[in-house]
Motif scaffolding. Structure first.
Motif, PDB file in Angstrom:
ATOM      1  N   UNK A   1       0.986  -1.234  -0.385  1.00  0.00           N
ATOM      2  CA  UNK A   1       0.349   0.210   0.029  1.00  0.00           C
ATOM      3  C   UNK A   1       0.859   1.712   0.019  1.00  0.00           C
ATOM      4  N   UNK A   2       2.263   0.518   0.923  1.00  0.00           N
ATOM      5  CA  UNK A   2       2.864   2.724   1.262  1.00  0.00           C
ATOM      6  C   UNK A   2       3.800   2.678  -0.709  1.00  0.00           C
TER       7      UNK A   2
ATOM      8  N   UNK B   1      12.665   4.081   3.005  1.00  0.00           N
ATOM      9  CA  UNK B   1      14.234   3.594   2.306  1.00  0.00           C
ATOM     10  C   UNK B   1      14.834   2.770   3.353  1.00  0.00           C
ATOM     11  N   UNK B   2      15.855   4.394   4.217  1.00  0.00           N
ATOM     12  CA  UNK B   2      16.430   3.609   5.253  1.00  0.00           C
ATOM     13  C   UNK B   2      16.062   3.051   6.566  1.00  0.00           C
TER      14      UNK B   2
ATOM     15  N   UNK C   1      12.296  11.122  -9.094  1.00  0.00           N
ATOM     16  CA  UNK C   1      12.090   9.745 -10.196  1.00  0.00           C
ATOM     17  C   UNK C   1      13.630   8.681  -9.137  1.00  0.00           C
ATOM     18  N   UNK C   2      14.461   9.748  -9.035  1.00  0.00           N
ATOM     19  CA  UNK C   2      15.680   9.034  -8.523  1.00  0.00           C
ATOM     20  C   UNK C   2      15.120   7.973  -6.689  1.00  0.00           C
ATOM     21  N   UNK C   3      14.309   9.313  -6.166  1.00  0.00           N
ATOM     22  CA  UNK C   3      14.352   9.130  -4.294  1.00  0.00           C
ATOM     23  C   UNK C   3      13.436   7.979  -4.815  1.00  0.00           C
ATOM     24  N   UNK C   4      12.226   8.272  -5.705  1.00  0.00           N
ATOM     25  CA  UNK C   4      10.989   7.228  -5.382  1.00  0.00           C
ATOM     26  C   UNK C   4      11.126   5.798  -5.981  1.00  0.00           C
ATOM     27  N   UNK C   5      12.105   5.248  -7.269  1.00  0.00           N
ATOM     28  CA  UNK C   5      12.648   4.654  -7.117  1.00  0.00           C
ATOM     29  C   UNK C   5      13.428   3.565  -6.436  1.00  0.00           C
ATOM     30  N   UNK C   6      14.482   4.414  -5.545  1.00  0.00           N
ATOM     31  CA  UNK C   6      15.451   4.155  -4.088  1.00  0.00           C
ATOM     32  C   UNK C   6      14.718   3.181  -3.485  1.00  0.00           C
TER      33      UNK C   6
ATOM     34  N   UNK D   1      10.655   2.553  -3.967  1.00  0.00           N
ATOM     35  CA  UNK D   1      10.560   1.536  -4.060  1.00  0.00           C
ATOM     36  C   UNK D   1      11.076  -0.089  -4.140  1.00  0.00           C
ATOM     37  N   UNK D   2      12.503   0.173  -4.644  1.00  0.00           N
ATOM     38  CA  UNK D   2      13.440   0.018  -4.224  1.00  0.00           C
ATOM     39  C   UNK D   2      13.928  -0.913  -2.976  1.00  0.00           C
TER      40      UNK D   2
END
Length: 173
Positions: A31-32, A66-67, A103-108, A110-111
């Motif tokens: 959901x996040x 992410x962290x 784009x970069x921070x969202x991708x990180x 989501x990863x």
């Protein structure tokens, strides 16, 4: 049914390979993932790092999600944090030079969520009550507590991210 018409993740049924005991945590993280994509993917660099009324930026919340997932999963493995994890923690609110894009921070982020879901998939029910310690103070927890907290902590910051994104996008309207 389009993505915006789907019920919330927890109402879509079980996830393949996820223990029923950990399904709520996996559903929460998925959901996040969806809410992060909807709220932050289209933010400009300025909006990502804006701090309206002095609150934390959307970029901070994304990096913190992410962290914190990385740190909490480290404890769930029974390990302690490494220097690079502590250094990343100190930089979570810094945009970088040049500032990191949405784009970069969202991708990180989501990863990191995807990695957390894989940890959940690979966690055996028999390991859930295994004792773990958190931080330098070695505060007591267990695998289940750490995985649950990772999901709820990510969800808390996702809510803050969504609110911050709404504020910064409406300020420019």
């Amino acid at each position: 049914m389009s993505a915006d018409k789907l019920p919330e993740v927890w109402l879509r049924g079980p996830l393949p390979g996820v223990s029923p005991l950990l399904m709520p945590a996996a559903h929460c993280l998925l959901q996040c993932r969806e809410e992060i994509s909807a709220a932050a993917s289209a933010l400009t660099v300025e909006q990502v790092w804006a701090r309206p009324a002095g609150v934390a930026s959307a970029g901070f919340h994304l990096r913190h999600i992410a962290g914190s997932l990385d740190r909490l999963l480290t404890y769930a493995r029974g390990a302690q944090l490494e220097r690079d994890q502590l250094a990343a923690l100190r930089r979570e609110g810094e945009p970088g030079d040049p500032p990191e894009t949405a784009t970069s921070v969202v991708a990180a982020t989501q990863a990191a969520i995807d990695a957390a879901i894989e940890v959940i998939r690979s966690t055996h029910d028999s390991d859930l009550m295994s004792a773990r310690t958190v931080g330098r103070a070695a505060l007591p927890s267990n695998v289940l507590g750490l995985l649950f907290h990772a999901a709820e902590h990510a969800h808390r910051h996702t809510g803050q991210l969504v609110t911050t994104a709404k504020i910064v996008t409406s300020a420019g309207a």
